[in-house]
Enzyme design. Structure first.
Site, PDB file in Angstrom:
ATOM      1  N   GLY A 199       0.430  -1.493  -0.273  1.00 46.64           N
ATOM      2  CA  GLY A 199       0.088  -0.185  -0.326  1.00 46.64           C
ATOM      3  C   GLY A 199       0.585   1.048   0.164  1.00 46.64           C
ATOM      4  CG  ASN A 200      -0.413   4.772  -1.275  1.00 40.25           C
ATOM      5  OD1 ASN A 200      -0.882   5.492  -1.062  1.00 40.25           O
ATOM      6  ND2 ASN A 200      -0.207   3.734  -2.053  1.00 40.25           N
ATOM      7  CG  HIS A 201       3.074   5.939   4.007  1.00 45.29           C
ATOM      8  ND1 HIS A 201       2.595   6.183   5.194  1.00 45.29           N
ATOM      9  CD2 HIS A 201       3.874   6.488   4.180  1.00 45.29           C
ATOM     10  CE1 HIS A 201       4.234   4.921   5.441  1.00 45.29           C
ATOM     11  NE2 HIS A 201       4.617   5.912   4.699  1.00 45.29           N
ATOM     12  CB  SER A 202      -2.753   8.241  -0.414  1.00 42.72           C
ATOM     13  OG  SER A 202      -3.971   8.725  -0.358  1.00 42.72           O
TER      14      SER A 202
ATOM     15  CB  ALA B 131      -1.710   7.724  -3.495  1.00 43.76           C
TER      16      ALA B 131
END
Ligand code: CTP
Length: 399
Positions: free
Chosen positions: A208-211, A275
């Protein structure tokens, strides 16, 4: 303007309540769907039967019907409404709105409503002029409610002066004008994406990512506030929307692509602020991967670029807006993406700017249009940034 709009009309105890019958008739004539809520006092001035007959809907007077026990859900009523109009608004209900009091169905629906609220006060001259009434009026204005000022004229008390409720025709004209002015995206369908995507590795892990989804939700809310019919496609996030919109929850980039392709066809504007993962595992392990070896490699494959795909299929009437989050050569990269993905605008934020990027409540953006003209904005709250983005998009819509 009012055609097919859902309007809750709240009626308070005032002699002007008799005018609400005419107001309902005018709203219905303009094509609106009207549901009326009467306070207990209002029902002494005008009967529910009159307003039910004119509005073609049951009239709500209390939380539940005493005979049947049927519950009038104030949250559902509040969410049903595109606009809430309280006419006449009494000094008492005005004070309740100012103080957040909630002791009847009308005040509960008011507190639950997420739509614009218009009020038309009606009271005697001295009550209207009273310092507390004036302060309460200022207070409810500061919450975003719109006050349709009372007229000067002869009052029920025999006094002459301000306090007469605006005439039903004036209220309808006011609504039409306000809707047109404050809701520049009325009639436009806007698609917004938000949040991260999660790409599954096995049943318990993902890439995943930090969005946080904050920026996308702020944009979706701002469009809804400006009158657009908004569809928000969001990846996993804790965010909640403040406005009435259609929300589609997805998890992976592939699901986001599918939802976007389904919704894009009749969208006038699309803002891709999600994102989206650029890569996804080639296979998803059926069982949890055990830590047997010293190292582990996961083969990744490129996801389809949603924005680029929509850029290829878009018509000249559709406005497509992308985001670029960059760490170096920011402007060059942003302009390249604008061209490559056939965008109308690109919103650049640089991780080198303090207060910009993931998880913060602020952002600092620069917007480029097709001619590479740039508009640089100061660091602002994400709500204000969202408004700037909407207003830049508005410039591209023919008047
Ligand atoms: N985007 C998308 N689909 C993807 C990846 C990105 O629609 N699979 C969109 C993002 O929502 C954003 C824009 O493309 O609006 C820019 O994303 P970004 O990842 O910065 O651009 P890329 O072209 O993927 O380039 P790079 O990752 O190399 O910076």
């Amino acid at each position: 303007m009012l055609k097919d709009k859902n309007i809750i009309l709240g009626v308070c105890g005032s002699i002007a309540a008799y005018k609400s019958a005419i107001l309902v008739r005018l709203l219905i004539k303009a094509g609106a769907n009207v549901k009326v809520i009467l306070t207990a006092d209002a029902a002494n001035f005008i009967t529910p039967l009159t307003l039910a007959t004119l509005s073609k809907n049951p009239v709500y007077t209390q939380y539940f019907e005493e005979e049947t026990g049927v519950w009038s859900n104030h949250v559902e009523l509040g969410l049903w409404a595109d606009y809430m109009v309280i006419a006449p608004l009494s000094a008492n209900t005005l004070a309740k709105m100012a103080g957040g009091l909630c002791d009847n169905l009308l005040s509960a629906v008011y507190l639950s409503a997420k739509c614009p609220v218009f009020v038309a006060p009606a009271m005697d001259l001295d009550m209207w002029r009273h310092e507390s009434t004036q302060q309460n009026t200022d207070k409810i204005k500061s919450y975003g409610n719109v006050v349709i000022a009372p007229n000067n004229g002869e009052l029920a008390s025999g006094l002459y002066g301000a306090g007469r409720m605006a005439e039903p025709e004036e209220i309808v004209d006011f609504l039409n004008t306000a809707i047109q002015k404050d809701l520049p995206f009325l009639g436009k369908k806007v698609l917004v994406t938000a949040g991260p995507t999660y790409e599954a590795i096995d049943p318990v892990r993902f890439i995943g990512n930090h969005s946080s989804g904050k920026m996308g939700f702020a944009i979706a809310d701002q469009f809804a506030k400006l009158g657009a019919e908004v569809t928000l496609i969001t990846g996993p996030t804790e965010q909640k929307s403040q406005h009435k919109l259609k929300r589609i929850d997805v998890v992976s980039a592939a699901q986001m692509l599918e939802a976007c392709e389904q919704e894009f066809g009749d969208a006038d504007v699309m803002v891709m602020s999600a994102a989206v993962a650029d890569y996804t595992p080639v296979t998803i392990a059926g069982q949890k991967i055990k830590k047997t070896d010293e190292s582990l490699s996961i083969e990744l494959t490129k996801t389809k670029d949603i924005l680029a795909a929509l850029g290829r299929s878009k018509t000249t009437a559709q406005i497509l807006v992308g985001f670029a989050l960059e760490t170096e050569k920011e402007e060059d990269h942003a302009k390249e993406k604008l061209m490559k993905k056939n965008l109308d605008l690109i919103v650049l934020n640089s991780l080198n700017d303090k207060g910009a990027g993931f998880k913060t409540d602020t952002n600092k953006i620069t917007i480029f249009n097709k001619a590479f003209e740039k508009t640089v904005f100061d660091i602002k709250s994400k709500t204000e940034v969202a408004k700037d983005i909407c207003l830049e998009i508005l410039k591209l819509i023919p008047a």
